[in-house]
Design a protein around this motif. Sequence first.
Motif, mmCIF file in Angstrom:
data_model
loop_
_atom_site.group_PDB
_atom_site.id
_atom_site.type_symbol
_atom_site.label_atom_id
_atom_site.label_comp_id
_atom_site.label_asym_id
_atom_site.label_seq_id
_atom_site.Cartn_x
_atom_site.Cartn_y
_atom_site.Cartn_z
ATOM 1 N N ILE A 305 0.988 -1.216 0.122
ATOM 2 C CA ILE A 305 -0.081 0.027 -0.111
ATOM 3 C C ILE A 305 0.848 1.112 0.013
ATOM 4 N N VAL A 306 0.800 2.148 -1.123
ATOM 5 C CA VAL A 306 1.544 3.278 -1.246
ATOM 6 C C VAL A 306 1.076 4.365 -0.331
ATOM 7 N N ILE A 307 1.649 4.837 0.789
ATOM 8 C CA ILE A 307 1.551 5.947 1.727
ATOM 9 C C ILE A 307 2.163 7.132 1.455
ATOM 10 N N THR A 308 2.836 7.121 0.382
ATOM 11 C CA THR A 308 3.726 8.496 0.218
ATOM 12 C C THR A 308 2.617 9.717 0.263
ATOM 13 N N PRO A 309 2.964 10.540 0.753
ATOM 14 C CA PRO A 309 2.039 11.994 1.182
ATOM 15 C C PRO A 309 1.973 12.444 -0.500
ATOM 16 N N GLN A 310 0.700 12.762 -0.782
ATOM 17 C CA GLN A 310 0.415 13.418 -2.201
ATOM 18 C C GLN A 310 1.361 14.458 -2.263
ATOM 19 N N CYS A 311 1.481 15.526 -1.381
ATOM 20 C CA CYS A 311 2.298 16.734 -1.715
ATOM 21 C C CYS A 311 3.654 16.455 -1.747
ATOM 22 N N ASP A 312 4.212 15.199 -1.283
ATOM 23 C CA ASP A 312 5.466 14.825 -1.575
ATOM 24 C C ASP A 312 5.731 14.480 -3.097
ATOM 25 N N LEU A 328 11.941 7.068 -4.685
ATOM 26 C CA LEU A 328 11.284 6.044 -3.533
ATOM 27 C C LEU A 328 10.226 6.329 -2.931
ATOM 28 N N HIS A 329 9.081 5.157 -2.705
ATOM 29 C CA HIS A 329 7.882 5.395 -2.201
ATOM 30 C C HIS A 329 7.917 4.602 -0.760
ATOM 31 N N ARG A 330 7.178 5.323 0.228
ATOM 32 C CA ARG A 330 6.808 4.654 1.418
ATOM 33 C C ARG A 330 5.696 3.654 1.364
ATOM 34 N N LEU A 331 6.138 2.488 1.614
ATOM 35 C CA LEU A 331 5.105 1.393 1.540
ATOM 36 C C LEU A 331 4.693 0.766 2.962
ATOM 37 N N LEU A 332 3.709 0.233 2.947
ATOM 38 C CA LEU A 332 2.960 -0.722 3.937
ATOM 39 C C LEU A 332 2.662 -1.965 3.435
ATOM 40 N N TYR A 333 2.946 -3.054 3.968
ATOM 41 C CA TYR A 333 2.401 -4.324 3.521
ATOM 42 C C TYR A 333 1.197 -4.974 4.235
ATOM 43 N N GLY A 334 0.307 -5.574 3.643
ATOM 44 C CA GLY A 334 -0.748 -6.268 4.311
ATOM 45 C C GLY A 334 -0.985 -7.651 3.717
ATOM 46 N N LEU A 335 -2.003 -8.354 4.109
ATOM 47 C CA LEU A 335 -2.592 -9.432 3.659
ATOM 48 C C LEU A 335 -4.004 -9.430 3.270
ATOM 49 N N LEU A 336 -4.481 -9.798 2.187
ATOM 50 C CA LEU A 336 -5.840 -9.918 1.567
ATOM 51 C C LEU A 336 -6.253 -11.172 1.467
ATOM 52 N N PHE A 337 -7.471 -11.364 1.977
ATOM 53 C CA PHE A 337 -7.797 -12.804 1.844
ATOM 54 C C PHE A 337 -9.265 -12.628 2.075
ATOM 55 N N ASP A 338 -9.874 -14.095 1.810
ATOM 56 C CA ASP A 338 -11.459 -13.924 1.933
ATOM 57 C C ASP A 338 -11.923 -13.631 3.410
ATOM 58 N N THR A 378 5.522 -3.134 9.188
ATOM 59 C CA THR A 378 6.192 -3.389 7.807
ATOM 60 C C THR A 378 6.661 -2.097 7.114
ATOM 61 N N MET A 379 6.470 -0.893 7.554
ATOM 62 C CA MET A 379 6.808 0.413 7.007
ATOM 63 C C MET A 379 8.041 0.330 6.282
ATOM 64 N N SER A 380 8.448 0.708 5.100
ATOM 65 C CA SER A 380 9.688 0.727 4.461
ATOM 66 C C SER A 380 9.581 1.546 3.090
ATOM 67 N N TYR A 381 10.766 1.509 2.579
ATOM 68 C CA TYR A 381 10.888 2.412 1.150
ATOM 69 C C TYR A 381 10.925 1.384 0.094
ATOM 70 N N SER A 383 11.572 1.457 -4.336
ATOM 71 C CA SER A 383 11.996 2.018 -5.692
ATOM 72 C C SER A 383 10.787 1.845 -6.600
ATOM 73 N N GLU A 384 10.234 2.929 -6.916
ATOM 74 C CA GLU A 384 9.151 3.065 -7.934
ATOM 75 C C GLU A 384 9.173 2.117 -9.177
ATOM 76 N N SER A 385 10.519 1.568 -9.420
ATOM 77 C CA SER A 385 10.554 0.641 -10.706
ATOM 78 C C SER A 385 10.125 -0.666 -10.064
ATOM 79 N N LYS A 386 10.183 -0.982 -8.693
ATOM 80 C CA LYS A 386 9.694 -2.256 -8.236
ATOM 81 C C LYS A 386 8.293 -2.500 -7.835
ATOM 82 N N ILE A 387 7.541 -1.611 -8.166
ATOM 83 C CA ILE A 387 6.075 -1.440 -7.907
ATOM 84 C C ILE A 387 5.365 -1.705 -9.047
#
Length: 420
Positions: A305-312, A328-338, A378-381, A383-387
């Motif tokens: 999930i990209v949480i980079t502030p829009q103003c940035d 670089l973008h700030r990301l959080l990770y999560g699990l999606l399931f039924d 899980t917050m991390s940075y 590269s845009e090329s890897k998203i």
Amino acid sequence: MNLSDSGRIVIVDDDYSEMEPLLQALGRISISYAHYDGSVRNLPSSPIGGIRFVFLDIVLEGMTGLDDKNKASALVGILKKIIAKDNGPYVIIFWTQHKEIIDLVLQNCKSADIEPVASVDLDKKNCLKNADPISKITRALHIELATIGAFRLYVEWENLVNQSSKKFIADLASIIPLDANWSNATESMFYCFYKSFVDKAEIKNKHNRFKCACHIMNRSYFDTLEKLTDSALTPPKKFSLTERGTILPELKAKLNSSLHLRQEPLQKVASGNVFIMKNKELHNILKKGIFREGKTPESTTLCGIVITPQCDLAQNKTLPGPGKGPILHRLLYGLLFDAPQDIKQFEIKSVRRGESVYYLGPIWHKRSSLLLLIDFATMSYLSESKIRSKALFALRTDTLFDLQSKAANHINRLGGLSIE
């Protein structure tokens, strides 16, 4: 009276002498409309979205001599050219002397996938023979519109949005003196909004500059809308907003999606976008970090999930430096399931010592009810090329801000010590 006051009304009639009292009645209550006589050459080039009311005469020019079935079919053919399939809810107000065809028209509308949520008969013949047809039409509208049910709630809110936008523009435009320099000064005001959004960064593309300016206006407009909601909104009579029936779990998931998600996100790396991520090691770590052993859903999908502030993004702050590295973008990770019937069947580890897991759901996506658990640890940075550029969906603004705020609080938490 609950008619739309924002130009979302269509009148279909080819006889001006019969239509004139109706037009005058709408004029008296300041209701705008679009008129079509039913002829193909005068219909819109493409169907219109957002129509809320259609005043409909049934027998138009060229239909004389047709049987009832063909009259209804021809009329719905005209409606299909006026009303878009994604129009949303609308009401047909039959303005006709041919009541015997009304049911056929409604049946054909349903088959054509442009079915109204309600319909009423204004009884044209009775209105026109009255000594004061305009007053008679006004009274009849007031009575009949009281029968169209909860659709009136949508109309009231949409009218409020229209009123608040008018007030916002009137207040904002009044700041600039109305003189020979008004246009240039207004453009300069929008430039100030743009600069306020991007700070010291510069954007050459004029379309993107205007978008940035509008982001600032949107924030101010919302305050006007909220104030008018509190001070000017009056709910229609007979509605107490009580629970009148059970909302099934699937419908609740769909409601959550409408509140929290944009199902058609920008297909680029943007704040709030949710992507599928391919990282088996991280996927396993996240499952172990969130769920207790043996209490894990059968199938989960790793999401970023990209949480980079829009103003940035607007200010290019994600760049380490011009030409010095990737974005670089700030990301959080999560699990999606039924989504389970009861989330308590899974024991969530992380919530034992504070809210480190963000729950989103149940949400409706691709005909499935899903739950998204996002882990703040899980917050991390990245590269845009890897998203991945193709997002599943995006979080709406309020949900994204809530997630960003809680992520920041989680990073800055003091923590606590206890002996168990």
